[in-house]
Design a protein around this motif. Structure first.
Motif, PDB file in Angstrom:
ATOM      1  N   PRO A 116       5.231  -6.984  -8.949  1.00 45.88           N
ATOM      2  CA  PRO A 116       3.829  -6.556  -9.083  1.00 45.88           C
ATOM      3  C   PRO A 116       3.243  -6.159  -7.736  1.00 45.88           C
ATOM      4  N   PRO A 117       2.201  -5.331  -7.731  1.00 46.58           N
ATOM      5  CA  PRO A 117       1.566  -4.934  -6.467  1.00 46.58           C
ATOM      6  C   PRO A 117       0.943  -6.127  -5.749  1.00 46.58           C
ATOM      7  N   ASN A 118       0.895  -6.028  -4.433  1.00 48.75           N
ATOM      8  CA  ASN A 118       0.189  -7.008  -3.605  1.00 48.75           C
ATOM      9  C   ASN A 118      -1.066  -6.324  -3.069  1.00 48.75           C
ATOM     10  N   TRP A 119      -2.174  -6.439  -3.802  1.00 47.73           N
ATOM     11  CA  TRP A 119      -3.383  -5.691  -3.460  1.00 47.73           C
ATOM     12  C   TRP A 119      -4.044  -6.190  -2.181  1.00 47.73           C
ATOM     13  N   ARG A 120      -3.593  -7.316  -1.651  1.00 45.41           N
ATOM     14  CA  ARG A 120      -4.121  -7.764  -0.357  1.00 45.41           C
ATOM     15  C   ARG A 120      -3.769  -6.793   0.755  1.00 45.41           C
ATOM     16  N   ARG A 121      -2.725  -6.002   0.530  1.00 50.20           N
ATOM     17  CA  ARG A 121      -2.366  -4.994   1.534  1.00 50.20           C
ATOM     18  C   ARG A 121      -3.464  -3.930   1.649  1.00 50.20           C
ATOM     19  N   VAL A 122      -4.099  -3.597   0.545  1.00 52.12           N
ATOM     20  CA  VAL A 122      -5.228  -2.661   0.593  1.00 52.12           C
ATOM     21  C   VAL A 122      -6.381  -3.290   1.369  1.00 52.12           C
ATOM     22  N   ASP A 123      -6.657  -4.553   1.100  1.00 53.45           N
ATOM     23  CA  ASP A 123      -7.738  -5.240   1.810  1.00 53.45           C
ATOM     24  C   ASP A 123      -7.474  -5.250   3.314  1.00 53.45           C
ATOM     25  N   ALA A 124      -6.201  -5.453   3.699  1.00 51.61           N
ATOM     26  CA  ALA A 124      -5.856  -5.489   5.125  1.00 51.61           C
ATOM     27  C   ALA A 124      -6.072  -4.131   5.777  1.00 51.61           C
ATOM     28  N   MET A 125      -5.700  -3.056   5.081  1.00 51.61           N
ATOM     29  CA  MET A 125      -5.919  -1.716   5.636  1.00 51.61           C
ATOM     30  C   MET A 125      -7.408  -1.418   5.775  1.00 51.61           C
ATOM     31  N   LEU A 126      -8.179  -1.809   4.766  1.00 51.98           N
ATOM     32  CA  LEU A 126      -9.619  -1.573   4.837  1.00 51.98           C
ATOM     33  C   LEU A 126     -10.256  -2.311   6.007  1.00 51.98           C
ATOM     34  N   GLY A 149     -14.240   2.034  -4.862  1.00 54.02           N
ATOM     35  CA  GLY A 149     -12.930   2.568  -4.523  1.00 54.02           C
ATOM     36  C   GLY A 149     -11.889   2.294  -5.592  1.00 54.02           C
ATOM     37  N   LYS A 150     -10.982   3.224  -5.777  1.00 51.63           N
ATOM     38  CA  LYS A 150      -9.898   3.095  -6.755  1.00 51.63           C
ATOM     39  C   LYS A 150      -8.598   2.800  -6.016  1.00 51.63           C
ATOM     40  N   ARG A 151      -7.973   1.669  -6.340  1.00 53.78           N
ATOM     41  CA  ARG A 151      -6.745   1.244  -5.676  1.00 53.78           C
ATOM     42  C   ARG A 151      -5.525   1.819  -6.398  1.00 53.78           C
ATOM     43  N   TRP A 152      -4.464   1.983  -5.615  1.00 58.16           N
ATOM     44  CA  TRP A 152      -3.239   2.599  -6.156  1.00 58.16           C
ATOM     45  C   TRP A 152      -2.043   2.097  -5.381  1.00 58.16           C
ATOM     46  N   MET A 153      -0.917   1.976  -6.065  1.00 59.52           N
ATOM     47  CA  MET A 153       0.356   1.679  -5.414  1.00 59.52           C
ATOM     48  C   MET A 153       1.423   2.577  -6.013  1.00 59.52           C
ATOM     49  N   GLY A 154       2.276   3.146  -5.161  1.00 56.81           N
ATOM     50  CA  GLY A 154       3.333   4.028  -5.645  1.00 56.81           C
ATOM     51  C   GLY A 154       4.611   3.831  -4.866  1.00 56.81           C
ATOM     52  N   PHE A 155       5.651   4.560  -5.279  1.00 53.77           N
ATOM     53  CA  PHE A 155       6.999   4.347  -4.760  1.00 53.77           C
ATOM     54  C   PHE A 155       7.503   5.583  -4.018  1.00 53.77           C
ATOM     55  N   ARG A 156       7.748   5.433  -2.731  1.00 57.74           N
ATOM     56  CA  ARG A 156       8.353   6.517  -1.960  1.00 57.74           C
ATOM     57  C   ARG A 156       9.874   6.367  -2.013  1.00 57.74           C
TER      58      ARG A 156
END
Length: 413
Positions: A320-330, A345-352
């Motif tokens: 599952p996504p770790n949305w704390r990474r978005v919080d850290a970037m913000l 804001g709309k959060r998103w996680m994807g695969f490179r």
């Protein structure tokens, strides 16, 4: 007269651009995807045509920095504990790709590929009528320590060696360009010829609409198995149905590894999970793309708002996504833009889809001449999609691409 039919597996930007090159050359094309156009990484990228990038991710000095980053589970580079053993073989290959000789080879190949990226996109924008979705405001790479600023000069010099304009700026000149920046910035550089699109998902859907107008068929289905035969390849879907493909292009990003393995090609592809948040009313003006290389993320102005995103997390396709990474970037972004707001804001996680030497696979399958690979573009899927499509179309026609295809061959592994 049609030259025959090609099935493309994957309706991200690489698959769409490949379909566009093929249909222009007279092929009938069907694009197959488990969800439809722009459902994956192609909708959540930073919107950059980063053709000015020439350095592979693997480099001799990266490990020292990478280990520091990995000590912080919310830092620019992290490995999920549950995925650590699975990513180990990829990491060992990444280390091998970091020696100076390998880096020099990868840099030359990446510079050649990205050197063809913008001309290929210019042609595709004109053909598809999407040229009005492009901005040419440049990119600012910013630093908040003198040490990181000084360490970046060698990379800028290498870019200049390839004819890329890089203008180093002091903090005052940078704030003249971006008045909402804080005093944290000590210096950086402007890459004036950097190109950005307004909205990556809209661009993908616009290209898909043009393809439909040219007779390209879109089908929804998840590929379960491939069975090559003397007439091409049977594509077996998860629902049990079968599609007979005369020629096949595998361009389904992070999901391509399993299909290639069924064909006998063990490609060392893994996923760099990327996170972002797109803020419709950020409360600050960001006039061009801002790259915070020392922190591993960017701020990108889109038509839908400000996208704050990037970083690398190795965690595979299933965790599952770790949305704390978005919080850290913000939190870090607000150090540079103190008035930044994140409400709505709309959060998103994807695969490179990432390969250790930073070079995608653009080649025929090693054992099947009617099947072709176009995947593994990592951070440069949008950038390299149009030129990849041209190269694949050349290969299907039996012509040698203008760009040397050898560094991108599946047989290199």
């Amino acid at each position: 007269m049609s030259k025959g039919h090609v099935h493309v597996v994957g309706a991200g930007i690489v698959g769409l651009a490949t379909a566009a090159s093929l249909v222009q050359r007279g092929y009938g094309v069907t694009v197959l995807d488990r969800e439809g156009p722009a459902a994956g990484a192609s909708q959540g990228n930073a919107a950059a045509i980063a053709w000015t990038d020439v350095a592979p991710l693997a480099s001799p000095g990266l490990w020292k920095q990478a280990f520091k980053w990995m000590l912080d589970p919310l830092g620019p580079l992290s490995v999920r504990p549950a995925y650590a053993l699975k990513i180990l073989p990829w990491m060992l290959r990444f280390m091998a790709a970091s020696n100076p000789a390998k880096v020099a080879q990868s840099t030359k190949a990446l510079a050649d590929l990205n050197g063809g990226a913008l001309p290929a996109w210019e042609a595709l924008w004109r053909t598809t009528g999407t040229h009005n979705q492009v901005r040419r405001d440049g990119c600012l790479e910013l630093f908040d320590t003198v040490q990181s600023l000084e360490a970046s000069r060698a990379g800028w010099a290498e870019q200049r060696d390839y004819g890329i304009k890089v203008e180093e700026l002091d903090a005052s000149a940078i704030r003249d360009l971006e008045p909402d920046l804080s005093s944290r910035v000590v210096g950086g550089a402007l890459v004036p010829d950097w190109v950005q699109v307004d909205e990556p998902k809209v661009l993908c859907l616009s290209v898909a609409e043009w393809l439909s107008s040219q007779g390209v068929k879109f089908e929804v289905g998840e590929v379960s198995r491939l069975q090559p035969n003397d007439k091409g390849c049977d594509v077996i879907l998860k629902d049990g149905s079968t599609i007979a493909a005369e020629r096949l292009v595998i361009a389904c990003g992070a999901w391509s590894k399993t299909l290639a393995a069924q064909l006998g090609d063990q490609i060392p592809l893994d996923t760099e999970r990327g996170y972002n948040i797109t803020i419709p009313n950020p409360g600050v003006n960001v006039n061009r793309m801002i790259m915070l290389s020392g922190h591993g993320f960017v701020l990108s102005r889109l038509s839908s708002g400000l996208r704050v995103g990037g970083a690398v997390e190795f965690g595979g396709l299933d965790l599952p996504p770790n949305w704390r990474r978005v919080d850290a970037m913000l939190a870090k972004a607000k150090l540079f833009f103190p008035e930044l707001k994140s409400e709505g804001g709309k959060r998103w996680m994807g695969f490179r889809p990432s390969i250790p030497d930073s070079l995608p696979v653009i080649s025929p399958a090693t054992r099947h001449s009617s099947i072709f690979y176009a995947f593994g573009h990592a951070h440069h899927g949008l950038t390299q999609s149009a030129v990849t499509g041209q190269m694949i179309a050349d290969m299907i026609e039996g012509a040698r691409p203008d760009i040397n295809p050898a560094p991108f061959a599946a047989s290199r592994f």
